[in-house]
Motif scaffolding. Structure first.
Motif, PDB file in Angstrom:
ATOM      1  N   HIS A 110      31.846  37.842  38.371  1.00  0.00           N
ATOM      2  CA  HIS A 110      30.884  37.678  37.274  1.00  0.00           C
ATOM      3  C   HIS A 110      30.471  36.213  37.216  1.00  0.00           C
ATOM      4  O   HIS A 110      31.234  35.344  37.645  1.00  0.00           O
ATOM      5  CB  HIS A 110      31.530  38.063  35.935  1.00  0.00           C
ATOM      6  CG  HIS A 110      31.915  39.495  35.830  1.00  0.00           C
ATOM      7  ND1 HIS A 110      31.090  40.467  35.328  1.00  0.00           N
ATOM      8  CD2 HIS A 110      33.075  40.137  36.165  1.00  0.00           C
ATOM      9  CE1 HIS A 110      31.707  41.638  35.337  1.00  0.00           C
ATOM     10  NE2 HIS A 110      32.925  41.464  35.847  1.00  0.00           N
ATOM     11  N   PRO A 111      29.297  35.913  36.651  1.00  0.00           N
ATOM     12  CA  PRO A 111      28.231  36.828  36.282  1.00  0.00           C
ATOM     13  C   PRO A 111      27.345  37.150  37.487  1.00  0.00           C
ATOM     14  O   PRO A 111      27.358  36.421  38.479  1.00  0.00           O
ATOM     15  CB  PRO A 111      27.451  36.043  35.225  1.00  0.00           C
ATOM     16  CG  PRO A 111      27.636  34.609  35.639  1.00  0.00           C
ATOM     17  CD  PRO A 111      29.010  34.520  36.240  1.00  0.00           C
ATOM     18  N   HIS A 112      26.572  38.212  37.386  1.00  0.00           N
ATOM     19  CA  HIS A 112      25.722  38.639  38.500  1.00  0.00           C
ATOM     20  C   HIS A 112      24.640  37.605  38.796  1.00  0.00           C
ATOM     21  O   HIS A 112      24.402  37.232  39.934  1.00  0.00           O
ATOM     22  CB  HIS A 112      25.100  39.996  38.163  1.00  0.00           C
ATOM     23  CG  HIS A 112      24.284  40.585  39.274  1.00  0.00           C
ATOM     24  ND1 HIS A 112      23.036  40.103  39.621  1.00  0.00           N
ATOM     25  CD2 HIS A 112      24.523  41.617  40.111  1.00  0.00           C
ATOM     26  CE1 HIS A 112      22.553  40.824  40.627  1.00  0.00           C
ATOM     27  NE2 HIS A 112      23.441  41.745  40.948  1.00  0.00           N
ATOM     28  N   GLY A 113      23.969  37.124  37.756  1.00  0.00           N
ATOM     29  CA  GLY A 113      22.886  36.162  37.980  1.00  0.00           C
ATOM     30  C   GLY A 113      21.681  36.811  38.638  1.00  0.00           C
ATOM     31  O   GLY A 113      21.696  37.982  39.021  1.00  0.00           O
ATOM     32  N   THR A 114      20.623  36.044  38.787  1.00  0.00           N
ATOM     33  CA  THR A 114      19.391  36.558  39.369  1.00  0.00           C
ATOM     34  C   THR A 114      19.441  36.567  40.889  1.00  0.00           C
ATOM     35  O   THR A 114      18.925  37.480  41.533  1.00  0.00           O
ATOM     36  CB  THR A 114      18.190  35.707  38.895  1.00  0.00           C
ATOM     37  OG1 THR A 114      18.136  35.731  37.471  1.00  0.00           O
ATOM     38  CG2 THR A 114      16.879  36.236  39.451  1.00  0.00           C
ATOM     39  N   VAL A 178      32.613  43.187  44.446  1.00  0.00           N
ATOM     40  CA  VAL A 178      31.540  43.823  43.690  1.00  0.00           C
ATOM     41  C   VAL A 178      31.145  42.933  42.520  1.00  0.00           C
ATOM     42  O   VAL A 178      31.971  42.198  41.975  1.00  0.00           O
ATOM     43  CB  VAL A 178      31.972  45.222  43.184  1.00  0.00           C
ATOM     44  CG1 VAL A 178      33.130  45.123  42.195  1.00  0.00           C
ATOM     45  CG2 VAL A 178      30.803  45.970  42.550  1.00  0.00           C
ATOM     46  N   TRP A 179      29.853  42.991  42.161  1.00  0.00           N
ATOM     47  CA  TRP A 179      29.350  42.345  40.949  1.00  0.00           C
ATOM     48  C   TRP A 179      29.081  43.469  39.954  1.00  0.00           C
ATOM     49  O   TRP A 179      27.974  44.028  39.923  1.00  0.00           O
ATOM     50  CB  TRP A 179      28.096  41.536  41.256  1.00  0.00           C
ATOM     51  CG  TRP A 179      28.407  40.227  41.894  1.00  0.00           C
ATOM     52  CD1 TRP A 179      28.580  39.034  41.265  1.00  0.00           C
ATOM     53  CD2 TRP A 179      28.634  39.965  43.298  1.00  0.00           C
ATOM     54  NE1 TRP A 179      28.894  38.049  42.170  1.00  0.00           N
ATOM     55  CE2 TRP A 179      28.931  38.585  43.425  1.00  0.00           C
ATOM     56  CE3 TRP A 179      28.609  40.751  44.448  1.00  0.00           C
ATOM     57  CZ2 TRP A 179      29.195  37.987  44.658  1.00  0.00           C
ATOM     58  CZ3 TRP A 179      28.872  40.164  45.672  1.00  0.00           C
ATOM     59  CH2 TRP A 179      29.164  38.805  45.772  1.00  0.00           C
ATOM     60  N   PRO A 217      39.733  39.738  38.963  1.00  0.00           N
ATOM     61  CA  PRO A 217      38.542  39.199  38.281  1.00  0.00           C
ATOM     62  C   PRO A 217      38.227  37.770  38.729  1.00  0.00           C
ATOM     63  O   PRO A 217      39.125  36.981  39.032  1.00  0.00           O
ATOM     64  CB  PRO A 217      38.933  39.220  36.797  1.00  0.00           C
ATOM     65  CG  PRO A 217      40.207  40.009  36.721  1.00  0.00           C
ATOM     66  CD  PRO A 217      40.872  39.860  38.057  1.00  0.00           C
ATOM     67  N   MET A 218      36.942  37.465  38.754  1.00  0.00           N
ATOM     68  CA  MET A 218      36.464  36.105  39.029  1.00  0.00           C
ATOM     69  C   MET A 218      35.313  35.783  38.086  1.00  0.00           C
ATOM     70  O   MET A 218      34.563  36.667  37.679  1.00  0.00           O
ATOM     71  CB  MET A 218      35.940  35.968  40.462  1.00  0.00           C
ATOM     72  CG  MET A 218      36.969  35.988  41.547  1.00  0.00           C
ATOM     73  SD  MET A 218      36.178  35.687  43.164  1.00  0.00           S
ATOM     74  CE  MET A 218      37.601  35.735  44.239  1.00  0.00           C
TER      75      MET A 218
END
Length: 328
Positions: A110-114, A178-179, A217-218
């Protein structure tokens, strides 16, 4: 840290991180209408190019293991270890003391971002020392339908995020990245500046539980600040594309109002692994998924709040989608 406080980036860092990385997305999307235009006008060179490229395009490498991960000469030249450090000023990795380098994990980033600039970490020795096993990223199916974007995504080490593909990777012993926030977590044009909104899911956790693989988690500070999303289509059409094709129609801008990312510090924090336990029944599986999901969210909250002041997020509250503000 504002860009004016940073020393000038090297020319190589400017091209590799500032230009080439976002350009493969922009050029890939622009290639679709250009290709259609030239095919319509019967350009012989375009038809020849399509005939050569089509077999590679149609081969479902994104649904195979090991896929096309490789092109090491390219990544050695890009040298994200030094180019990202030069460009962003900071390119740190923190935590990970409880990670077994030889272990298999389902990494939830996380976070996915654009744009997901944090993908560069996975081609850097700074993160490689924590993961000796083969790893693969999961990418949305639409990424493998766009020329240039498809190839870069495959070479990075990504495969299609479908369930059968995930199960194949886990059976092969690979670490899976995975995001989970996906498009729901990507930079939103409507998101308040003082909020970091995360979207957690249980689908990947269920796969991890069934495979007996720990969830890791990251969180990456800086991802949300390198560029910001810009709405290119009317909201109803953008929502339809998101629901129907699971595709974003947003553009992104950074420095000088261009797709070149801003020079902001990047710091990746690795949480503690969350072990999963085998469940003998469907009800027990549901309970184990709920347990792991709760611990995963709590670990995300912990690493965010423990590091936000140090990495410039002190005034930004963490919010889990459809929930109240996280404590802290």
């Amino acid at each position: 840290m504002p860009s004016k406080d940073l020393p000038p980036e090297t020319w190589k860092a400017w091209w590799v991180v500032g230009v080439i990385f976002p350009a493969h997305l922009v050029l890939g999307i622009l290639s679709l209408p250009l290709l259609a235009y030239h095919l319509y006008h019967l350009s012989p060179w375009t038809w020849a190019l399509v005939c050569v490229y089509l077999p590679f395009y149609l081969y479902p490498a994104e649904k195979r293991y090991p896929g096309w991960k490789g092109f090491d000469a390219l990544w050695n030249f890009f040298d994200y270890e030094s180019t990202c450090q030069s460009y962003f000023g900071e390119f740190g990795v923190h935590g990970g003391a409880k990670v077994d380098p030889d272990g298999q994990y389902f990494v939830a980033a996380h976070p996915h971002g654009t744009v997901i600039f944090q993908r560069t970490y996975w081609r850097s020795e700074r993160l490689a020392r924590f993961f000796r096993r083969p790893w693969r990223m999961l990418g949305a199916s639409v990424l493998f339908r766009i020329p240039l974007v498809r190839e870069m995504t495959l070479w990075f080490g990504a495969v299609d995020a479908g369930r059968s593909n995930c199960e194949r990777l886990l059976r092969a012993g690979a670490t899976v990245v995975v995001w989970p926030g996906g498009l729901d977590e990507a930079n939103s044009v409507d998101e308040p500046r003082g909020v970091v909104r995360l979207r957690t899911r249980t689908g990947f956790i269920r796969l991890a539980v069934r495979s007996g693989v720990p969830v890791l988690p990251m969180f990456v500070f800086g991802e949300l600040d390198a560029v910001e999303a810009v709405r290119l289509l009317p909201r109803p059409l953008a929502s339809w594309l998101k629901r129907t094709l699971r595709a974003s129609s947003n553009g992104f801008v950074g420095r000088y109002g261009t797709p070149v990312p801003r020079r902001v510090p990047f710091n990746l924090v690795i949480g503690d692994p969350i072990a999963t336990a085998a469940a003998p029944s469907a009800a027990a599986t549901d309970a184990e998924v709920a347990r792991v999901h709760s611990l995963y969210r709590a670990e995300l909250s912990r690493i965010y709040h423990e590091h936000r002041d140090a990495f410039g997020y002190g005034g930004r509250e963490l919010v889990f989608a459809n929930e109240d503000l996280a404590a802290g």
